[in-house]
Design a protein around this motif. Sequence first.
Motif, PDB file in Angstrom:
ATOM      1  N   MET A 134       5.519 -10.449  13.789  1.00  0.00           N
ATOM      2  CA  MET A 134       4.150 -10.023  14.083  1.00  0.00           C
ATOM      3  C   MET A 134       4.020  -9.501  15.511  1.00  0.00           C
ATOM      4  O   MET A 134       3.230  -8.622  15.803  1.00  0.00           O
ATOM      5  CB  MET A 134       3.192 -11.191  13.864  1.00  0.00           C
ATOM      6  CG  MET A 134       1.727 -10.811  14.045  1.00  0.00           C
ATOM      7  SD  MET A 134       1.186  -9.613  12.818  1.00  0.00           S
ATOM      8  CE  MET A 134      -0.519  -9.398  13.291  1.00  0.00           C
ATOM      9  N   LYS A 135       4.882 -10.028  16.437  1.00  0.00           N
ATOM     10  CA  LYS A 135       4.770  -9.595  17.817  1.00  0.00           C
ATOM     11  C   LYS A 135       5.057  -8.116  17.970  1.00  0.00           C
ATOM     12  O   LYS A 135       4.632  -7.479  18.928  1.00  0.00           O
ATOM     13  CB  LYS A 135       5.721 -10.397  18.703  1.00  0.00           C
ATOM     14  CG  LYS A 135       7.201 -10.211  18.374  1.00  0.00           C
ATOM     15  CD  LYS A 135       8.044 -11.006  19.320  1.00  0.00           C
ATOM     16  CE  LYS A 135       9.524 -10.872  19.012  1.00  0.00           C
ATOM     17  NZ  LYS A 135       9.908 -11.514  17.770  1.00  0.00           N
ATOM     18  N   LYS A 136       5.795  -7.515  17.038  1.00  0.00           N
ATOM     19  CA  LYS A 136       6.129  -6.101  17.137  1.00  0.00           C
ATOM     20  C   LYS A 136       4.975  -5.205  16.688  1.00  0.00           C
ATOM     21  O   LYS A 136       5.046  -3.991  16.845  1.00  0.00           O
ATOM     22  CB  LYS A 136       7.381  -5.793  16.322  1.00  0.00           C
ATOM     23  CG  LYS A 136       8.637  -6.452  16.881  1.00  0.00           C
ATOM     24  CD  LYS A 136       9.854  -6.016  16.111  1.00  0.00           C
ATOM     25  CE  LYS A 136      11.101  -6.681  16.659  1.00  0.00           C
ATOM     26  NZ  LYS A 136      11.407  -6.253  18.024  1.00  0.00           N
ATOM     27  N   PHE A 137       3.930  -5.783  16.123  1.00  0.00           N
ATOM     28  CA  PHE A 137       2.823  -4.973  15.617  1.00  0.00           C
ATOM     29  C   PHE A 137       2.196  -4.146  16.727  1.00  0.00           C
ATOM     30  O   PHE A 137       2.003  -2.944  16.591  1.00  0.00           O
ATOM     31  CB  PHE A 137       1.780  -5.906  14.990  1.00  0.00           C
ATOM     32  CG  PHE A 137       0.601  -5.180  14.405  1.00  0.00           C
ATOM     33  CD1 PHE A 137      -0.524  -4.938  15.172  1.00  0.00           C
ATOM     34  CD2 PHE A 137       0.618  -4.751  13.106  1.00  0.00           C
ATOM     35  CE1 PHE A 137      -1.623  -4.280  14.645  1.00  0.00           C
ATOM     36  CE2 PHE A 137      -0.470  -4.085  12.565  1.00  0.00           C
ATOM     37  CZ  PHE A 137      -1.591  -3.858  13.327  1.00  0.00           C
ATOM     38  N   PHE A 138       1.897  -4.783  17.850  1.00  0.00           N
ATOM     39  CA  PHE A 138       1.240  -4.038  18.913  1.00  0.00           C
ATOM     40  C   PHE A 138       2.227  -3.373  19.860  1.00  0.00           C
ATOM     41  O   PHE A 138       1.864  -2.491  20.622  1.00  0.00           O
ATOM     42  CB  PHE A 138       0.269  -4.936  19.673  1.00  0.00           C
ATOM     43  CG  PHE A 138      -0.950  -5.225  18.868  1.00  0.00           C
ATOM     44  CD1 PHE A 138      -1.892  -4.240  18.645  1.00  0.00           C
ATOM     45  CD2 PHE A 138      -1.140  -6.458  18.285  1.00  0.00           C
ATOM     46  CE1 PHE A 138      -3.015  -4.499  17.868  1.00  0.00           C
ATOM     47  CE2 PHE A 138      -2.257  -6.720  17.505  1.00  0.00           C
ATOM     48  CZ  PHE A 138      -3.195  -5.737  17.298  1.00  0.00           C
ATOM     49  N   LEU A 139       3.490  -3.764  19.818  1.00  0.00           N
ATOM     50  CA  LEU A 139       4.504  -2.993  20.522  1.00  0.00           C
ATOM     51  C   LEU A 139       4.599  -1.611  19.899  1.00  0.00           C
ATOM     52  O   LEU A 139       5.028  -0.649  20.535  1.00  0.00           O
ATOM     53  CB  LEU A 139       5.856  -3.696  20.434  1.00  0.00           C
ATOM     54  CG  LEU A 139       7.032  -3.015  21.135  1.00  0.00           C
ATOM     55  CD1 LEU A 139       6.737  -2.873  22.629  1.00  0.00           C
ATOM     56  CD2 LEU A 139       8.302  -3.789  20.904  1.00  0.00           C
ATOM     57  N   PHE A 175      -8.960 -11.489  20.101  1.00  0.00           N
ATOM     58  CA  PHE A 175      -9.094 -12.830  19.536  1.00  0.00           C
ATOM     59  C   PHE A 175      -8.081 -13.059  18.412  1.00  0.00           C
ATOM     60  O   PHE A 175      -7.606 -14.168  18.209  1.00  0.00           O
ATOM     61  CB  PHE A 175     -10.520 -13.040  19.019  1.00  0.00           C
ATOM     62  CG  PHE A 175     -11.575 -12.896  20.074  1.00  0.00           C
ATOM     63  CD1 PHE A 175     -11.859 -13.955  20.925  1.00  0.00           C
ATOM     64  CD2 PHE A 175     -12.275 -11.711  20.234  1.00  0.00           C
ATOM     65  CE1 PHE A 175     -12.836 -13.834  21.916  1.00  0.00           C
ATOM     66  CE2 PHE A 175     -13.249 -11.573  21.211  1.00  0.00           C
ATOM     67  CZ  PHE A 175     -13.524 -12.647  22.060  1.00  0.00           C
ATOM     68  N   LEU A 176      -7.745 -12.000  17.688  1.00  0.00           N
ATOM     69  CA  LEU A 176      -6.805 -12.138  16.577  1.00  0.00           C
ATOM     70  C   LEU A 176      -5.367 -12.222  17.045  1.00  0.00           C
ATOM     71  O   LEU A 176      -4.572 -13.011  16.536  1.00  0.00           O
ATOM     72  CB  LEU A 176      -6.966 -10.956  15.613  1.00  0.00           C
ATOM     73  CG  LEU A 176      -8.334 -10.805  14.949  1.00  0.00           C
ATOM     74  CD1 LEU A 176      -8.359  -9.536  14.106  1.00  0.00           C
ATOM     75  CD2 LEU A 176      -8.640 -12.029  14.092  1.00  0.00           C
ATOM     76  N   GLU A 209       2.606 -11.189  24.015  1.00  0.00           N
ATOM     77  CA  GLU A 209       2.036 -10.865  22.715  1.00  0.00           C
ATOM     78  C   GLU A 209       1.730 -12.156  21.976  1.00  0.00           C
ATOM     79  O   GLU A 209       2.625 -12.793  21.434  1.00  0.00           O
ATOM     80  CB  GLU A 209       3.016  -9.985  21.936  1.00  0.00           C
ATOM     81  CG  GLU A 209       3.295  -8.671  22.683  1.00  0.00           C
ATOM     82  CD  GLU A 209       4.586  -7.986  22.274  1.00  0.00           C
ATOM     83  OE1 GLU A 209       5.332  -8.586  21.463  1.00  0.00           O
ATOM     84  OE2 GLU A 209       4.860  -6.877  22.750  1.00  0.00           O
ATOM     85  N   SER A 210       0.467 -12.569  22.031  1.00  0.00           N
ATOM     86  CA  SER A 210       0.051 -13.873  21.537  1.00  0.00           C
ATOM     87  C   SER A 210       0.848 -14.948  22.291  1.00  0.00           C
ATOM     88  O   SER A 210       0.855 -14.949  23.505  1.00  0.00           O
ATOM     89  CB  SER A 210       0.241 -13.966  20.029  1.00  0.00           C
ATOM     90  OG  SER A 210      -0.347 -15.138  19.518  1.00  0.00           O
ATOM     91  N   LYS A 211       1.590 -15.804  21.604  1.00  0.00           N
ATOM     92  CA  LYS A 211       2.362 -16.854  22.271  1.00  0.00           C
ATOM     93  C   LYS A 211       3.758 -16.388  22.676  1.00  0.00           C
ATOM     94  O   LYS A 211       4.484 -17.111  23.347  1.00  0.00           O
ATOM     95  CB  LYS A 211       2.468 -18.079  21.350  1.00  0.00           C
ATOM     96  CG  LYS A 211       1.128 -18.739  21.055  1.00  0.00           C
ATOM     97  CD  LYS A 211       1.306 -19.961  20.164  1.00  0.00           C
ATOM     98  CE  LYS A 211      -0.034 -20.631  19.874  1.00  0.00           C
ATOM     99  NZ  LYS A 211       0.122 -21.833  19.003  1.00  0.00           N
TER     100      LYS A 211
END
Length: 260
Positions: free
Chosen positions: A1-6, A83-84, A111-113
Amino acid sequence: MKKFFLFLIVFVSLNAAYAQVDEASKNKEVAFKAGEQITYKLRYGFLSAAEAVIRVENTPLKFEGHPALHINAQAKTVGTFNFLFKVKNEYHSFIDPQTLLPYYYTETRQESKYKHTDKVIFDHEKNTIIADKGTFPYTGDVFDFLSCYYFARNVDITGVKIGDKLQMRYFLEDGIHAMTITYLGKEQVKCGLGTFNCLKFSPTIIPGRIFKKNSKLYLWITDDKNRIPIKANVEIIVGSLTMDLTQASGLKYPLNPVKK
C-alpha cells in the motif's frame, strides 16, 4: 500500500522517460533552467489525493570538481487522504548542468507508518553506484527518479515512429531497473493550464496489488521545446488515477496552449 502514493512521483519523474537514453541521444539545447517550478495534482476518481512540486535550483555544491543543478521534489497527500493514508515524501537530485547525469540523490519517504531514506552516489569515473544497500556496478547511463525525468525531457526523438518501444534505466533502492515505453502518436490534451499539442506514450506497468492485469498507463507530454508531462492516467484495481499539471513557472520556453 505504501507504493500507492509513490505512484505520483513515479508519474512525474520516471515515466517521463520516453526514449533510448544515452549521452549521444541528448539534444544540445537543454530544455530547462534554474528557477523552473512545476506542480502536479493526483486525483483518485473525482477526489484530490496528492500534490507534487518540483523545483530546479542553482547550488554552490560541486561534485567531482564540477558545478551542479539541484532538483528538489516534494510530494504529499491532501484533503481526506491525509486521514486515510498520510504521505510526505521529499527527493533531491544533483545533476551535471551539461550532461544532465546525476552525481548524488537522496530521498526521505514517510508513507503512513512506513519510513524510508536512501542516499545514492553516482561515481562516473568508476561506473559504480553507492547506496545505503550496497555498491552496484553499471555500464552506460543510469539515473535516479528526478534526473531521469529531466534527462528524458532533452532526448532527441525525431526518428521515433508510432509503435516504437523505447527504454530507460534507473536505480531504485537495491538495483538497476529498466522501463519500456511505447510511443502512440500525437494528441491534443487538456490539463489545468489549458489544452496542448502532446506526444502520447504508454509506459509498461507490472500487475499487482494496485494495477489490474490489463491496466494501461497513458502519459501525455507537450510537443514543444519544454517537453513537460501534463497528464497521465491509469486504471487500478478499484477506480483510476489521474495526474494533472496545475502550475508551471520559470520555464526556459513559454507554454503555448492551443487557442480555441
